[in-house]
Design a protein around this motif. Structure first.
Motif, PDB file in Angstrom:
ATOM      1  N   GLU A 200      24.424  33.594  81.381  1.00  0.00           N
ATOM      2  CA  GLU A 200      25.789  33.391  81.003  1.00  0.00           C
ATOM      3  C   GLU A 200      25.669  33.053  79.702  1.00  0.00           C
ATOM      4  O   GLU A 200      26.306  33.286  78.682  1.00  0.00           O
ATOM      5  CB  GLU A 200      26.520  32.702  82.051  1.00  0.00           C
ATOM      6  CG  GLU A 200      26.705  33.305  83.090  1.00  0.00           C
ATOM      7  CD  GLU A 200      26.641  31.670  83.937  1.00  0.00           C
ATOM      8  OE1 GLU A 200      27.106  30.636  84.021  1.00  0.00           O
ATOM      9  OE2 GLU A 200      27.375  32.258  84.935  1.00  0.00           O
ATOM     10  N   LEU A 201      24.326  32.345  79.477  1.00  0.00           N
ATOM     11  CA  LEU A 201      24.447  31.640  77.947  1.00  0.00           C
ATOM     12  C   LEU A 201      24.369  33.008  77.179  1.00  0.00           C
ATOM     13  O   LEU A 201      24.441  33.047  75.739  1.00  0.00           O
ATOM     14  CB  LEU A 201      23.375  31.085  78.361  1.00  0.00           C
ATOM     15  CG  LEU A 201      22.990  30.482  76.648  1.00  0.00           C
ATOM     16  CD1 LEU A 201      23.525  29.168  76.346  1.00  0.00           C
ATOM     17  CD2 LEU A 201      20.787  29.579  76.687  1.00  0.00           C
ATOM     18  N   ASP A 202      23.403  34.162  77.236  1.00  0.00           N
ATOM     19  CA  ASP A 202      23.474  35.328  76.685  1.00  0.00           C
ATOM     20  C   ASP A 202      24.280  35.690  76.650  1.00  0.00           C
ATOM     21  O   ASP A 202      25.448  36.375  74.687  1.00  0.00           O
ATOM     22  CB  ASP A 202      22.605  36.599  76.713  1.00  0.00           C
ATOM     23  CG  ASP A 202      21.303  35.787  76.674  1.00  0.00           C
ATOM     24  OD1 ASP A 202      20.984  35.151  76.370  1.00  0.00           O
ATOM     25  OD2 ASP A 202      20.253  36.591  77.867  1.00  0.00           O
ATOM     26  N   VAL A 203      25.621  35.751  77.160  1.00  0.00           N
ATOM     27  CA  VAL A 203      26.705  36.234  76.819  1.00  0.00           C
ATOM     28  C   VAL A 203      27.810  35.194  76.322  1.00  0.00           C
ATOM     29  O   VAL A 203      28.314  36.011  75.436  1.00  0.00           O
ATOM     30  CB  VAL A 203      27.900  36.534  78.187  1.00  0.00           C
ATOM     31  CG1 VAL A 203      28.946  36.856  78.208  1.00  0.00           C
ATOM     32  CG2 VAL A 203      27.279  37.904  79.034  1.00  0.00           C
ATOM     33  N   ALA A 204      27.624  33.963  76.461  1.00  0.00           N
ATOM     34  CA  ALA A 204      28.735  33.196  75.479  1.00  0.00           C
ATOM     35  C   ALA A 204      27.772  33.293  73.846  1.00  0.00           C
ATOM     36  O   ALA A 204      28.999  33.510  73.529  1.00  0.00           O
ATOM     37  CB  ALA A 204      27.981  32.278  76.358  1.00  0.00           C
ATOM     38  N   LYS A 205      26.788  33.547  73.322  1.00  0.00           N
ATOM     39  CA  LYS A 205      26.130  33.359  72.459  1.00  0.00           C
ATOM     40  C   LYS A 205      26.838  34.818  71.996  1.00  0.00           C
ATOM     41  O   LYS A 205      27.590  35.181  70.391  1.00  0.00           O
ATOM     42  CB  LYS A 205      24.495  33.704  72.587  1.00  0.00           C
ATOM     43  CG  LYS A 205      24.172  31.939  72.545  1.00  0.00           C
ATOM     44  CD  LYS A 205      22.683  32.148  71.911  1.00  0.00           C
ATOM     45  CE  LYS A 205      22.213  30.932  72.586  1.00  0.00           C
ATOM     46  NZ  LYS A 205      20.176  31.004  72.324  1.00  0.00           N
ATOM     47  N   ALA A 206      26.980  35.445  72.397  1.00  0.00           N
ATOM     48  CA  ALA A 206      27.080  37.335  71.961  1.00  0.00           C
ATOM     49  C   ALA A 206      28.899  37.040  71.549  1.00  0.00           C
ATOM     50  O   ALA A 206      29.291  37.051  70.468  1.00  0.00           O
ATOM     51  CB  ALA A 206      27.128  38.557  73.013  1.00  0.00           C
TER      52      ALA A 206
ATOM     53  N   LYS B  11      33.957  25.397  80.669  1.00  0.00           N
ATOM     54  CA  LYS B  11      31.979  25.299  80.513  1.00  0.00           C
ATOM     55  C   LYS B  11      31.034  26.857  80.523  1.00  0.00           C
ATOM     56  O   LYS B  11      30.173  26.629  80.024  1.00  0.00           O
ATOM     57  CB  LYS B  11      32.614  23.513  81.031  1.00  0.00           C
ATOM     58  CG  LYS B  11      32.401  22.999  80.438  1.00  0.00           C
ATOM     59  CD  LYS B  11      32.520  21.469  80.493  1.00  0.00           C
ATOM     60  CE  LYS B  11      33.562  20.761  81.491  1.00  0.00           C
ATOM     61  NZ  LYS B  11      32.716  19.556  82.010  1.00  0.00           N
ATOM     62  N   SER B  12      32.021  27.205  82.158  1.00  0.00           N
ATOM     63  CA  SER B  12      31.148  27.367  82.320  1.00  0.00           C
ATOM     64  C   SER B  12      30.801  29.044  81.931  1.00  0.00           C
ATOM     65  O   SER B  12      30.172  29.574  82.108  1.00  0.00           O
ATOM     66  CB  SER B  12      31.217  28.534  84.379  1.00  0.00           C
ATOM     67  OG  SER B  12      32.329  28.881  84.557  1.00  0.00           O
ATOM     68  N   LEU B  13      32.078  29.642  80.932  1.00  0.00           N
ATOM     69  CA  LEU B  13      32.305  30.548  80.590  1.00  0.00           C
ATOM     70  C   LEU B  13      30.924  30.511  78.448  1.00  0.00           C
ATOM     71  O   LEU B  13      31.523  31.607  78.386  1.00  0.00           O
ATOM     72  CB  LEU B  13      33.426  31.339  80.175  1.00  0.00           C
ATOM     73  CG  LEU B  13      34.163  31.375  81.600  1.00  0.00           C
ATOM     74  CD1 LEU B  13      35.517  31.915  80.745  1.00  0.00           C
ATOM     75  CD2 LEU B  13      33.452  32.916  82.351  1.00  0.00           C
ATOM     76  N   GLY B  14      31.519  29.069  78.243  1.00  0.00           N
ATOM     77  CA  GLY B  14      31.041  28.695  77.442  1.00  0.00           C
ATOM     78  C   GLY B  14      31.894  29.098  76.132  1.00  0.00           C
ATOM     79  O   GLY B  14      30.855  29.291  75.425  1.00  0.00           O
ATOM     80  N   ASN B  15      32.859  28.944  76.665  1.00  0.00           N
ATOM     81  CA  ASN B  15      33.969  29.536  75.400  1.00  0.00           C
ATOM     82  C   ASN B  15      35.020  28.412  74.865  1.00  0.00           C
ATOM     83  O   ASN B  15      36.164  28.236  74.606  1.00  0.00           O
ATOM     84  CB  ASN B  15      34.724  30.732  75.745  1.00  0.00           C
ATOM     85  CG  ASN B  15      35.844  30.202  77.088  1.00  0.00           C
ATOM     86  OD1 ASN B  15      35.669  29.469  77.738  1.00  0.00           O
ATOM     87  ND2 ASN B  15      36.512  31.046  77.441  1.00  0.00           N
TER      88      ASN B  15
END
Length: 118
Positions: free
Chosen positions: A45-51, A12-16
């Protein structure tokens, strides 16, 4: 252990994390982004997960159906402890379950979580 397409542990913390319902019913990229925004990720982290979602699912996740997901998960029982790239495996199983590369697959109804619980 279930991993993403790059072998990283789903977290969850990585958003994947991908919800199995999203694989069964399909989901657009915008809806995936909205789900991330509703979570508790740090803005960086949200920007990284969206990317990462844009790279992995540029058009969202295609609707695969429950049978294809079951077939994909069963196929992992003969492999290692690590389950990775579940979405791609399910897309491949869709063609086995529904024929013609799964392109003409249209499920009869949408699954509603909790609807069939007693």
């Amino acid at each position: 252990m279930i991993c993403d397409a790059h072998g990283h542990k789903m977290s969850k913390s990585l958003g994947n994390i991908i919800d199995p319902i999203e694989i069964i019913n399909g989901i657009s990229l915008d809806s995936l982004h909205n789900r991330l925004e509703e979570g508790n990720l740090d803005p960086k982290e949200l920007d990284v997960a969206k990317a990462g979602l844009i790279i992995n699912f540029p058009h969202g996740i295609a609707e695969c159906g429950a049978d294809a997901l079951r077939f994909a998960l069963i196929s992992y029982t003969t492999q290692s402890f690590w389950i990775s790239s579940m979405v791609q495996q399910t897309l491949e199983c869709r063609s086995i379950c529904y024929g013609q590369n799964g392109e003409d697959y249209v499920p009869p109804n949408k699954y509603t979580p909790g609807k069939y619980l007693l």
